[in-house]
Write a protein that holds these residues in place. Sequence first.
Motif, mmCIF file in Angstrom:
data_model
loop_
_atom_site.group_PDB
_atom_site.id
_atom_site.type_symbol
_atom_site.label_atom_id
_atom_site.label_comp_id
_atom_site.label_asym_id
_atom_site.label_seq_id
_atom_site.Cartn_x
_atom_site.Cartn_y
_atom_site.Cartn_z
ATOM 1 N N ILE A 214 0.842 -1.204 0.000
ATOM 2 C CA ILE A 214 0.000 0.000 0.000
ATOM 3 C C ILE A 214 0.877 1.254 0.000
ATOM 4 O O ILE A 214 0.607 2.208 -0.735
ATOM 5 C CB ILE A 214 -0.965 -0.012 1.199
ATOM 6 N N GLY A 215 1.928 1.258 0.813
ATOM 7 C CA GLY A 215 2.837 2.401 0.860
ATOM 8 C C GLY A 215 3.509 2.671 -0.478
ATOM 9 O O GLY A 215 3.627 3.820 -0.916
ATOM 10 N N VAL A 216 3.926 1.609 -1.161
ATOM 11 C CA VAL A 216 4.524 1.761 -2.488
ATOM 12 C C VAL A 216 3.469 2.246 -3.477
ATOM 13 O O VAL A 216 3.739 3.115 -4.314
ATOM 14 C CB VAL A 216 5.167 0.430 -2.948
ATOM 15 N N GLY A 217 2.263 1.711 -3.361
ATOM 16 C CA GLY A 217 1.174 2.162 -4.240
ATOM 17 C C GLY A 217 0.885 3.643 -4.069
ATOM 18 O O GLY A 217 0.676 4.360 -5.053
ATOM 19 N N LEU A 218 0.895 4.111 -2.823
ATOM 20 C CA LEU A 218 0.681 5.548 -2.576
ATOM 21 C C LEU A 218 1.814 6.387 -3.165
ATOM 22 O O LEU A 218 1.582 7.504 -3.634
ATOM 23 C CB LEU A 218 0.544 5.809 -1.076
ATOM 24 N N ALA A 219 3.034 5.859 -3.137
ATOM 25 C CA ALA A 219 4.154 6.579 -3.758
ATOM 26 C C ALA A 219 3.958 6.678 -5.266
ATOM 27 O O ALA A 219 4.186 7.738 -5.867
ATOM 28 C CB ALA A 219 5.478 5.873 -3.431
ATOM 29 N N LEU A 220 3.523 5.589 -5.878
ATOM 30 C CA LEU A 220 3.283 5.610 -7.319
ATOM 31 C C LEU A 220 2.135 6.557 -7.680
ATOM 32 O O LEU A 220 2.216 7.288 -8.664
ATOM 33 C CB LEU A 220 2.998 4.196 -7.829
ATOM 34 N N ILE A 221 1.091 6.556 -6.863
ATOM 35 C CA ILE A 221 -0.028 7.485 -7.080
ATOM 36 C C ILE A 221 0.464 8.930 -6.993
ATOM 37 O O ILE A 221 0.090 9.776 -7.806
ATOM 38 C CB ILE A 221 -1.163 7.210 -6.070
ATOM 39 N N TRP A 222 1.328 9.213 -6.022
ATOM 40 C CA TRP A 222 1.880 10.564 -5.878
ATOM 41 C C TRP A 222 2.610 10.984 -7.147
ATOM 42 O O TRP A 222 2.374 12.060 -7.684
ATOM 43 C CB TRP A 222 2.816 10.651 -4.676
ATOM 44 N N VAL A 223 3.507 10.128 -7.624
ATOM 45 C CA VAL A 223 4.338 10.483 -8.772
ATOM 46 C C VAL A 223 3.490 10.632 -10.038
ATOM 47 O O VAL A 223 3.688 11.563 -10.818
ATOM 48 C CB VAL A 223 5.465 9.435 -8.974
ATOM 49 N N VAL A 224 2.540 9.747 -10.233
ATOM 50 C CA VAL A 224 1.747 9.763 -11.463
ATOM 51 C C VAL A 224 0.716 10.895 -11.469
ATOM 52 O O VAL A 224 0.546 11.579 -12.475
ATOM 53 C CB VAL A 224 1.048 8.405 -11.687
ATOM 54 N N TYR A 225 0.037 11.116 -10.335
ATOM 55 C CA TYR A 225 -1.107 12.028 -10.350
ATOM 56 C C TYR A 225 -0.919 13.355 -9.624
ATOM 57 O O TYR A 225 -1.575 14.337 -9.978
ATOM 58 C CB TYR A 225 -2.342 11.329 -9.756
ATOM 59 N N PHE A 226 -0.106 13.410 -8.591
ATOM 60 C CA PHE A 226 -0.108 14.585 -7.733
ATOM 61 C C PHE A 226 1.157 15.427 -7.742
ATOM 62 O O PHE A 226 1.095 16.614 -7.437
ATOM 63 C CB PHE A 226 -0.398 14.179 -6.277
ATOM 64 N N GLN A 227 2.295 14.852 -8.040
ATOM 65 C CA GLN A 227 3.549 15.580 -7.868
ATOM 66 C C GLN A 227 3.570 16.912 -8.618
ATOM 67 O O GLN A 227 4.090 17.894 -8.116
ATOM 68 C CB GLN A 227 4.742 14.712 -8.277
ATOM 69 N N HIS A 228 2.997 16.952 -9.800
ATOM 70 C CA HIS A 228 2.986 18.205 -10.564
ATOM 71 C C HIS A 228 1.715 19.023 -10.356
ATOM 72 O O HIS A 228 1.601 20.131 -10.864
ATOM 73 C CB HIS A 228 3.178 17.924 -12.062
ATOM 74 N N ARG A 229 0.766 18.495 -9.602
ATOM 75 C CA ARG A 229 -0.493 19.212 -9.401
ATOM 76 C C ARG A 229 -0.574 19.916 -8.053
ATOM 77 O O ARG A 229 -1.379 20.822 -7.889
ATOM 78 C CB ARG A 229 -1.654 18.238 -9.539
ATOM 79 N N ILE A 230 0.217 19.487 -7.087
ATOM 80 C CA ILE A 230 0.200 20.117 -5.771
ATOM 81 C C ILE A 230 1.371 21.095 -5.696
ATOM 82 O O ILE A 230 2.519 20.716 -5.915
ATOM 83 C CB ILE A 230 0.260 19.058 -4.646
ATOM 84 N N PRO A 231 1.084 22.351 -5.394
ATOM 85 C CA PRO A 231 2.131 23.370 -5.415
ATOM 86 C C PRO A 231 3.072 23.264 -4.209
ATOM 87 O O PRO A 231 2.754 22.637 -3.202
ATOM 88 C CB PRO A 231 1.342 24.683 -5.363
ATOM 89 N N GLY A 232 4.214 23.923 -4.337
ATOM 90 C CA GLY A 232 5.146 24.029 -3.224
ATOM 91 C C GLY A 232 6.371 23.162 -3.406
ATOM 92 O O GLY A 232 6.479 22.371 -4.340
ATOM 93 N N ASN A 233 7.307 23.333 -2.463
ATOM 94 C CA ASN A 233 8.513 22.517 -2.477
ATOM 95 C C ASN A 233 8.214 21.156 -1.846
ATOM 96 O O ASN A 233 7.086 20.870 -1.466
ATOM 97 C CB ASN A 233 9.658 23.241 -1.760
ATOM 98 N N TRP A 234 9.232 20.320 -1.690
ATOM 99 C CA TRP A 234 9.027 18.966 -1.177
ATOM 100 C C TRP A 234 8.409 18.980 0.220
ATOM 101 O O TRP A 234 7.605 18.113 0.552
ATOM 102 C CB TRP A 234 10.336 18.172 -1.177
ATOM 103 N N LEU A 235 8.754 19.982 1.043
ATOM 104 C CA LEU A 235 8.241 20.060 2.406
ATOM 105 C C LEU A 235 6.733 20.320 2.418
ATOM 106 O O LEU A 235 5.963 19.606 3.068
ATOM 107 C CB LEU A 235 8.992 21.150 3.171
#
Length: 159
Positions: A66-87
């Motif tokens: 599940i944790g790996v799946g959430l990481a993949l979901i982040w990279v595919v769908y959210f990383q470029h859609r949620i503003p801000g730096n990594w923090l």
Amino acid sequence: MNSSTFWRTVICGFIATFAMAMTAFLQGGIGLPVIDVGLILTKSFNHVHETAPYHIIFGNLAFNIIGVGLALIWVVYFQHRIPGNWLVQGVIYGVIISIIAGLVISPFVSAAAGESFGVFYSNTWVPRKLIMAGLLMHIVYGLFLTQSLKVAGVDGMNG
């Protein structure tokens, strides 16, 4: 997503899940409930059986997947859609996961295990502490995930 991005994301997902699990165990030191997600999942797997065919390893394996799946979901769908730096992104993603966990996932998993935590742990003895514990765990997951992905050079679907 190319294979290099996929595998770097998988590794970052394992790192973030491990950090979340350690936070879940250590937060008892600050007065919050210790949450053993692997055990909860194992109990839900075994609930429908007369014996307990599933060992804790299966619950922990599911937790890590599940944790790996959430990481993949982040990279595919959210990383470029949620503003801000990594923090900022890590905190936002952790809060999102915590809300979904308290609203949907935890009630269903607890019901499958033969108990009812309720929405946002409302049927437990310490709902506010469980909300805080879940929020802390998921924010740590989000922070470790986004920082690990930054170090690994994963930039959403572009990296």
